[in-house]
Design a protein around this motif. Structure first.
Motif, PDB file in Angstrom:
ATOM      1  N   GLY A  57       0.809  -1.215   0.000  1.00 41.17           N
ATOM      2  CA  GLY A  57       0.000   0.000   0.000  1.00 41.17           C
ATOM      3  C   GLY A  57       0.836   1.255   0.000  1.00 41.17           C
ATOM      4  O   GLY A  57       0.353   2.333   0.363  1.00 41.17           O
ATOM      5  N   GLY A  58       2.108   1.130  -0.397  1.00 38.26           N
ATOM      6  CA  GLY A  58       2.990   2.290  -0.434  1.00 38.26           C
ATOM      7  C   GLY A  58       3.463   2.738   0.931  1.00 38.26           C
ATOM      8  O   GLY A  58       3.929   3.867   1.098  1.00 38.26           O
ATOM      9  N   VAL A  59       3.331   1.858   1.937  1.00 39.51           N
ATOM     10  CA  VAL A  59       3.699   2.210   3.304  1.00 39.51           C
ATOM     11  C   VAL A  59       4.801   1.259   3.778  1.00 39.51           C
ATOM     12  O   VAL A  59       4.688   0.052   3.630  1.00 39.51           O
ATOM     13  CB  VAL A  59       2.472   2.136   4.246  1.00 39.51           C
ATOM     14  N   THR A  60       5.851   1.797   4.350  1.00 44.57           N
ATOM     15  CA  THR A  60       6.972   0.988   4.826  1.00 44.57           C
ATOM     16  C   THR A  60       6.720   0.475   6.247  1.00 44.57           C
ATOM     17  O   THR A  60       5.856   0.998   6.968  1.00 44.57           O
ATOM     18  CB  THR A  60       8.277   1.805   4.835  1.00 44.57           C
ATOM     19  N   THR A  61       7.517  -0.498   6.648  1.00 43.12           N
ATOM     20  CA  THR A  61       7.433  -1.024   8.011  1.00 43.12           C
ATOM     21  C   THR A  61       7.711   0.079   9.032  1.00 43.12           C
ATOM     22  O   THR A  61       7.027   0.173  10.062  1.00 43.12           O
ATOM     23  CB  THR A  61       8.420  -2.193   8.198  1.00 43.12           C
ATOM     24  N   GLU A  62       8.662   0.926   8.725  1.00 44.21           N
ATOM     25  CA  GLU A  62       8.990   2.031   9.639  1.00 44.21           C
ATOM     26  C   GLU A  62       7.803   2.985   9.788  1.00 44.21           C
ATOM     27  O   GLU A  62       7.512   3.462  10.897  1.00 44.21           O
ATOM     28  CB  GLU A  62      10.225   2.799   9.141  1.00 44.21           C
ATOM     29  N   GLU A  63       7.121   3.272   8.689  1.00 43.30           N
ATOM     30  CA  GLU A  63       5.949   4.154   8.751  1.00 43.30           C
ATOM     31  C   GLU A  63       4.808   3.506   9.527  1.00 43.30           C
ATOM     32  O   GLU A  63       4.136   4.162  10.333  1.00 43.30           O
ATOM     33  CB  GLU A  63       5.492   4.530   7.339  1.00 43.30           C
ATOM     34  N   VAL A  64       4.572   2.205   9.299  1.00 40.94           N
ATOM     35  CA  VAL A  64       3.519   1.494  10.035  1.00 40.94           C
ATOM     36  C   VAL A  64       3.823   1.534  11.524  1.00 40.94           C
ATOM     37  O   VAL A  64       2.941   1.797  12.347  1.00 40.94           O
ATOM     38  CB  VAL A  64       3.371   0.036   9.529  1.00 40.94           C
ATOM     39  N   SER A  65       5.067   1.310  11.888  1.00 38.22           N
ATOM     40  CA  SER A  65       5.472   1.327  13.290  1.00 38.22           C
ATOM     41  C   SER A  65       5.295   2.721  13.899  1.00 38.22           C
ATOM     42  O   SER A  65       4.790   2.865  15.016  1.00 38.22           O
ATOM     43  CB  SER A  65       6.924   0.866  13.409  1.00 38.22           C
ATOM     44  N   ALA A  66       5.694   3.759  13.154  1.00 40.33           N
ATOM     45  CA  ALA A  66       5.572   5.131  13.660  1.00 40.33           C
ATOM     46  C   ALA A  66       4.115   5.545  13.838  1.00 40.33           C
ATOM     47  O   ALA A  66       3.750   6.138  14.859  1.00 40.33           O
ATOM     48  CB  ALA A  66       6.286   6.108  12.717  1.00 40.33           C
ATOM     49  N   VAL A  67       3.273   5.233  12.860  1.00 41.87           N
ATOM     50  CA  VAL A  67       1.853   5.614  12.940  1.00 41.87           C
ATOM     51  C   VAL A  67       1.148   4.867  14.065  1.00 41.87           C
ATOM     52  O   VAL A  67       0.372   5.449  14.820  1.00 41.87           O
ATOM     53  CB  VAL A  67       1.142   5.356  11.581  1.00 41.87           C
ATOM     54  N   SER A  68       1.442   3.568  14.198  1.00 38.98           N
ATOM     55  CA  SER A  68       0.744   2.751  15.201  1.00 38.98           C
ATOM     56  C   SER A  68       1.349   2.864  16.595  1.00 38.98           C
ATOM     57  O   SER A  68       0.722   2.450  17.571  1.00 38.98           O
ATOM     58  CB  SER A  68       0.763   1.283  14.769  1.00 38.98           C
ATOM     59  N   LYS A  69       2.581   3.406  16.670  1.00 45.34           N
ATOM     60  CA  LYS A  69       3.317   3.488  17.939  1.00 45.34           C
ATOM     61  C   LYS A  69       3.561   2.097  18.531  1.00 45.34           C
ATOM     62  O   LYS A  69       3.549   1.907  19.749  1.00 45.34           O
ATOM     63  CB  LYS A  69       2.602   4.397  18.930  1.00 45.34           C
ATOM     64  N   ILE A  70       3.754   1.112  17.608  1.00 49.59           N
ATOM     65  CA  ILE A  70       4.043  -0.260  18.014  1.00 49.59           C
ATOM     66  C   ILE A  70       5.476  -0.572  17.574  1.00 49.59           C
ATOM     67  O   ILE A  70       5.774  -0.576  16.385  1.00 49.59           O
ATOM     68  CB  ILE A  70       3.069  -1.271  17.365  1.00 49.59           C
ATOM     69  N   GLY A  71       6.332  -0.805  18.536  1.00 48.25           N
ATOM     70  CA  GLY A  71       7.712  -1.152  18.228  1.00 48.25           C
ATOM     71  C   GLY A  71       7.854  -2.632  17.932  1.00 48.25           C
ATOM     72  O   GLY A  71       7.016  -3.449  18.321  1.00 48.25           O
ATOM     73  N   GLY A  72       8.920  -2.984  17.235  1.00 50.22           N
ATOM     74  CA  GLY A  72       9.220  -4.384  16.988  1.00 50.22           C
ATOM     75  C   GLY A  72       8.380  -5.056  15.919  1.00 50.22           C
ATOM     76  O   GLY A  72       8.310  -6.287  15.874  1.00 50.22           O
ATOM     77  N   LEU A  73       7.742  -4.287  15.051  1.00 47.15           N
ATOM     78  CA  LEU A  73       6.936  -4.887  13.986  1.00 47.15           C
ATOM     79  C   LEU A  73       7.832  -5.532  12.937  1.00 47.15           C
ATOM     80  O   LEU A  73       8.876  -4.989  12.569  1.00 47.15           O
ATOM     81  CB  LEU A  73       6.051  -3.841  13.308  1.00 47.15           C
ATOM     82  N   THR A  74       7.404  -6.687  12.461  1.00 47.59           N
ATOM     83  CA  THR A  74       8.093  -7.405  11.390  1.00 47.59           C
ATOM     84  C   THR A  74       7.108  -7.620  10.256  1.00 47.59           C
ATOM     85  O   THR A  74       5.961  -8.018  10.495  1.00 47.59           O
ATOM     86  CB  THR A  74       8.600  -8.777  11.892  1.00 47.59           C
TER      87      THR A  74
END
Length: 187
Positions: A57-74
């Motif tokens: 969806g044009g969104v990186t793992t880093e962006e998903v983590s930053a928006v959700s405030k969830i660390g450690g996403l894989t």
């Protein structure tokens, strides 16, 4: 004589049921049942006429983590139509996913969400219509593009008794932000 009458009655009933199914299947009033806001005689378009959303969806793992405030996403699933991010392999923690459907009716997905979520509403993001559905701990948003649509799903997983979920509003804000980012990055 009675057996012949039963056969005729059975045949008439079968024909009536078949006619009801055919007429019901061709009904153009499905938008009222699914909550879609498109006109019944307005063509949905051809599959693939919508924009290209790119990888995840044009969104990186880093962006998903930053928006959700969830660390450690894989990013555990990454293919042309589905991406999923999790924090643990047991699938009990937070999960975020992007799904891209080409040539699939968004009304069918909305109907499923209406059966499984406490709140389902219409939503418009950057001029694109869809739905948003939520229950405690989860929010899902689908946005239509003709015969195509995408869906973002955000859940914060199973919580321990001493740990509270973010509010429904907070979780849906994450889903809205990710959906907006996907729309803005589409080509």
């Amino acid at each position: 004589m009675i057996s012949g009458r039963r056969n005729r009655i059975g045949a008439v009933m079968a024909a009536a049921i078949a006619a009801i199914l055919v007429v019901g299947g061709c009904s153009d009033d499905s938008s009222a049942e699914t909550g879609q806001t498109t006109k019944a005689n307005e063509p949905a378009g051809q599959a693939g006429e919508g924009p290209f959303f790119g990888e995840c969806g044009g969104v990186t793992t880093e962006e998903v983590s930053a928006v959700s405030k969830i660390g450690g996403l894989t990013n555990t699933i990454n293919n042309p139509s589905v991406c999923e991010w999790v924090t643990s392999q047991d699938q009990l923690g937070p999960q975020l996913s992007f799904n891209w459907y080409r040539g699939s009716p968004i009304g069918r997905e909305r109907a499923t969400i209406q059966l499984s979520r406490d709140v389902v509403e219409d939503i418009t993001i950057d001029g694109h219509s869809g739905f948003i559905g939520s229950s405690e701990g989860i929010c899902e948003i689908g946005i239509a593009f003709g015969a195509d649509f995408f869906e973002w799903s955000v859940t914060y997983g199973l919580q321990s008794p001493d740990q509270a979920y973010p509010s429904r509003v907070e979780i849906c804000e994450v889903a809205k932000t990710l959906a907006t980012q996907s729309i803005e990055s589409a080509t």
